[in-house]
Enzyme design. Structure first.
Site, PDB file in Angstrom:
ATOM      1  N   GLN A  61       0.822  -1.225   0.000  1.00 47.91           N
ATOM      2  CA  GLN A  61       0.000   0.000   0.000  1.00 47.91           C
ATOM      3  C   GLN A  61       0.846   1.262   0.000  1.00 47.91           C
ATOM      4  OE1 GLN A  61      -3.248   0.345  -0.373  1.00 47.91           O
ATOM      5  NE2 GLN A  61      -3.858  -1.793  -0.205  1.00 47.91           N
ATOM      6  N   CYS A  79      -9.292  -6.947   0.210  1.00 47.34           N
ATOM      7  CA  CYS A  79      -8.624  -8.148  -0.278  1.00 47.34           C
ATOM      8  C   CYS A  79      -9.299  -9.396   0.249  1.00 47.34           C
ATOM      9  CB  CYS A  79      -7.160  -8.154   0.103  1.00 47.34           C
ATOM     10  SG  CYS A  79      -6.222  -7.184  -1.052  1.00 47.34           S
TER      11      CYS A  79
HETATM   12  N1  PLP Z   1      -0.464  -6.798   1.181  1.00 44.71           N
HETATM   13  C1  PLP Z   1      -1.256  -5.732   1.328  1.00 44.71           C
HETATM   14  C2  PLP Z   1      -0.960  -4.726   2.401  1.00 44.71           C
HETATM   15  C3  PLP Z   1      -2.355  -5.550   0.481  1.00 44.71           C
HETATM   16  O1  PLP Z   1      -3.150  -4.492   0.632  1.00 44.71           O
HETATM   17  C4  PLP Z   1      -2.599  -6.528  -0.517  1.00 44.71           C
HETATM   18  C5  PLP Z   1      -3.788  -6.412  -1.394  1.00 44.71           C
HETATM   19  O2  PLP Z   1      -4.740  -5.755  -1.059  1.00 44.71           O
HETATM   20  C6  PLP Z   1      -1.720  -7.616  -0.635  1.00 44.71           C
HETATM   21  C7  PLP Z   1      -0.666  -7.720   0.238  1.00 44.71           C
HETATM   22  C8  PLP Z   1      -1.911  -8.673  -1.686  1.00 44.71           C
HETATM   23  O3  PLP Z   1      -1.414  -8.223  -2.914  1.00 44.71           O
HETATM   24  P1  PLP Z   1      -1.886  -8.925  -4.300  1.00 44.71           P
HETATM   25  O4  PLP Z   1      -3.330  -8.598  -4.454  1.00 44.71           O
HETATM   26  O5  PLP Z   1      -1.009  -8.298  -5.342  1.00 44.71           O
HETATM   27  O6  PLP Z   1      -1.613 -10.375  -4.168  1.00 44.71           O
END
Ligand code: PLP
Length: 382
Positions: free
Chosen positions: A181, A327
């Site tokens: 983020q 997420c």
């Molecule tokens: N880490 C954080 C802090 C996130 O906000 C997210 C996704 O929202 C992720 C990891 C996961 O990333 P990705 O969607 O590229 O797998």
């Protein structure tokens, strides 16, 4: 009805110039980067160039960048491969209670394998106290994983201090930070802040989904998480996704010089929203840490207003926001971040929404958002 998107922390629209680059790469650069012929070499050049751009953006060397499928894979690789590589040296890991599930789930997995994980608490602003890291460090600690900034409330952790503590204590623990983020707006320098491992994702910065990278300090040799071919110097198996890599390079090239301007712009939009809500005498609180905050994430608590109902009513007015972490979309479990900040009995947990700004967010949109928030929250108030 105009649709307005205030959920950039969940994922962001692809920048038009990125779309062009992706399209061009899909059409013209289809060679396998491992092939030795002309087509392969052409794709290899794209990967090599992108790696240089990614490295420069965080003060790393190109050889320290492993291109991955995004934040989840970068986090999983950093955590699981560190544990498997170092289990003879120690089985203790430190993390925080407010990490993304891409960090917390690997931790749970490792606990099942016999590792011991210390979950550091946060204060009411969502902040991890670096002193707690110092107290938790042990001779058998092999990894500290603390996120750069939280995805639900936007609190920016004191990464420089935590990095310095690990270095000064002469701990051999690797320091991993999930910068998914923070990457688009914060000034990240892995060497300055003693970071050993750092995760980035493309789709939070107007790049394609399913692409990202993991920085691994050159002194560290992690086994590959994906098993198969010898891509990425045997550090990540799988044929390179050339269009996504080229697209992410473009997204990084666009966002890096704009970082500071974006931060200022989001600061103003945030101020405008809060002022307009205040003027209307709406009862609300802002979650997070005003002194250390991602400006584009505004986590708001409207007392006695159900976040789910607020979210759905706003959606009917064309406004997209989120409740809790996007997420975990489709998952209506209460937010572990808000629980860690306020305790599980707090009403704040079910009454908080997250608004996040990004490319295309305007002051006019904030006017409409504030207007709707005032109207809908008063209507829904119990
Ligand atoms: N880490 C954080 C802090 C996130 O906000 C997210 C996704 O929202 C992720 C990891 C996961 O990333 P990705 O969607 O590229 O797998």
């Amino acid at each position: 009805m105009e649709k307005m998107y205030f959920d950039h922390a969940a994922t962001s629209p692809i920048h038009p110039e990125v779309i062009e680059v992706v399209y061009e790469a899909m059409k013209n650069h289809y060679g396998n980067a491992s092939s030795i012929h002309n087509f392969g070499r052409d794709s290899r050049r794209i990967v090599d160039n992108a790696r240089m751009v990614f490295a420069k953006s965080i003060g790393a060397k190109p050889s320290e960048i492993i291109i991955t499928s995004g934040g989840t894979e970068s986090d999983n690789t950093a955590i699981i491969e560190t544990a498997l590589k170092r289990e003879q040296e120690g089985k203790h890991i430190i993390t925080s209670a407010v990490e993304h599930h891409a960090v917390l789930k690997p931790m749970e997995y490792l606990e099942k394998l016999g590792f011991e994980v210390t979950y550091l608490p946060v204060d009411k602003k969502g902040q991890v106290d670096p002193k707690l890291v110092e107290e938790a460090l042990r001779p058998d600690t092999i990894l500290v994983s603390i996120m750069y900034a939280n995805n639900e409330v936007g609190t920016v952790m004191d990464i420089a201090k935590i990095g310095a503590i690990i270095a000064e204590n002469e701990s051999t623990a690797y320091f991993h930070t999930d910068a998914v983020q923070a990457y688009g707006t914060e000034d990240i320098d892995v060497k300055r802040d003693h970071i050993d491992l750092l995760s980035v994702s493309g789709h939070k910065i107007n790049g394609p989904k399913g692409i990202g990278f993991l920085y691994v300090n050159e002194t560290i040799h992690l086994p590959s998480f994906m098993l198969g071919g010898e891509q990425e110097k045997k550090r990540r198996a799988g044929t390179e996704n050339i269009p996504a890599i080229a697209g992410l390079q473009k997204a990084v090239e666009i966002i890096q010089p704009q970082r500071e301007d974006r931060r200022l712009k989001y600061h103003e939009l945030r101020k405008q929203l809060i002022e307009q809500l205040n003027q209307a005498n709406v009862v609300f609180e802002v979650n997070g840490n005003p002194d250390s905050q991602l400006e584009h994430i505004v986590s708001l608590w409207f007392e006695n207003v159900s976040a789910e109902q607020l979210l759905m009513s706003l959606d009917l007015s064309g406004i997209a926001v989120s409740s809790g972490s996007a997420c975990t979309a489709g998952n209506i479990d209460p937010s572990h971040v808000l629980i860690a900040m306020y305790g599980e009995k707090s009403p704040i947990i079910a009454e908080t929404i997250r608004i996040s700004f990004g490319l295309g967010t305007t002051s006019e949109q904030i006017n409409y958002l504030a207007e709707q928030l005032i109207k809908v929250s008063s209507r829904l108030k119990k």
